[in-house]
Design a protein around this motif. Sequence first.
Motif, PDB file in Angstrom:
ATOM      1  N   GLY A   1       0.810  -1.209   0.000  1.00  0.00           N
ATOM      2  CA  GLY A   1       0.000   0.000   0.000  1.00  0.00           C
ATOM      3  C   GLY A   1       0.843   1.259   0.000  1.00  0.00           C
ATOM      4  N   MET A   2       1.950   1.236   0.754  1.00  0.00           N
ATOM      5  CA  MET A   2       2.809   2.415   0.832  1.00  0.00           C
ATOM      6  C   MET A   2       3.521   2.685  -0.495  1.00  0.00           C
ATOM      7  N   VAL A   3       4.010   1.623  -1.145  1.00  0.00           N
ATOM      8  CA  VAL A   3       4.660   1.794  -2.452  1.00  0.00           C
ATOM      9  C   VAL A   3       3.643   2.322  -3.467  1.00  0.00           C
ATOM     10  N   PRO A  14      -4.533   4.595  -7.816  1.00  0.00           N
ATOM     11  CA  PRO A  14      -5.805   5.182  -7.380  1.00  0.00           C
ATOM     12  C   PRO A  14      -6.044   4.876  -5.897  1.00  0.00           C
ATOM     13  N   ALA A  15      -6.797   5.742  -5.248  1.00  0.00           N
ATOM     14  CA  ALA A  15      -6.997   5.608  -3.807  1.00  0.00           C
ATOM     15  C   ALA A  15      -7.557   4.236  -3.408  1.00  0.00           C
ATOM     16  N   ALA A  16      -8.492   3.720  -4.215  1.00  0.00           N
ATOM     17  CA  ALA A  16      -9.100   2.424  -3.886  1.00  0.00           C
ATOM     18  C   ALA A  16      -8.061   1.304  -3.912  1.00  0.00           C
ATOM     19  N   ASP A  17      -7.108   1.382  -4.849  1.00  0.00           N
ATOM     20  CA  ASP A  17      -6.066   0.357  -4.945  1.00  0.00           C
ATOM     21  C   ASP A  17      -5.071   0.465  -3.792  1.00  0.00           C
ATOM     22  N   VAL A  18      -4.834   1.685  -3.328  1.00  0.00           N
ATOM     23  CA  VAL A  18      -3.971   1.871  -2.163  1.00  0.00           C
ATOM     24  C   VAL A  18      -4.652   1.314  -0.917  1.00  0.00           C
ATOM     25  N   ARG A  19      -5.947   1.597  -0.798  1.00  0.00           N
ATOM     26  CA  ARG A  19      -6.680   1.175   0.402  1.00  0.00           C
ATOM     27  C   ARG A  19      -6.761  -0.338   0.534  1.00  0.00           C
TER      28      ARG A  19
END
Length: 199
Positions: free
Chosen positions: A149-151, A159-164
């Motif tokens: 998530g950090m990378v 996109p935010a959803a993919d980070v979350r």
Amino acid sequence: HAVESGAPQAAAALLGRALAEPPPAAERVALLRELGRAEQLAGQDAALTHLAEARDLTEDRRQRAEIGLQIARAQANLFHWVEAVDVSESTLAELGDHEPDLQAKLEAQIVVAGLRVARRASLAPPLLERLAGHQHSPSATADYLLAQGMVGFWIEGWPAADVRAPLEEAFARPGPVSENWDTLGPGTWALVFAEGYDT
């Protein structure tokens, strides 16, 4: 115990006196490690000296790697990101392909510390790929998800959803999310920021 009860400065003072006595040679490494841990939690840079001495006193491969990880985390706690990456890398090289769970912790440390400094950030994505293959324990899997998530957030611009997604999965897992605040703290912030943006 003073460290577990949230009084690392008091523990460091007590352990420092015990070290000065001095302890039997067979107990010195363990005492130095405990002193280094208390000093690390208290934010004292003396932790680096005591942990380095402990590592120098042992030839056991796993113990040297465990202490190397402690040193890397102490460096990160003192905001010495480059040193944290470099110690983790040299420790990982010495460890080789033994102890996969410890290997995963070192790889995760390189990723999360490397993200903090431009001249080491390029190490993060390839190490993340290696870390994907070293999920041999719940803690290694959680570290991988947090690092992923950090990378995605700081380097790859997901996109935010993919980070979350990986961050939420890490925080939803049973038990402690991570034993390492240097991983847990930035992972928490990345999740907070990602939740604040629409995709």
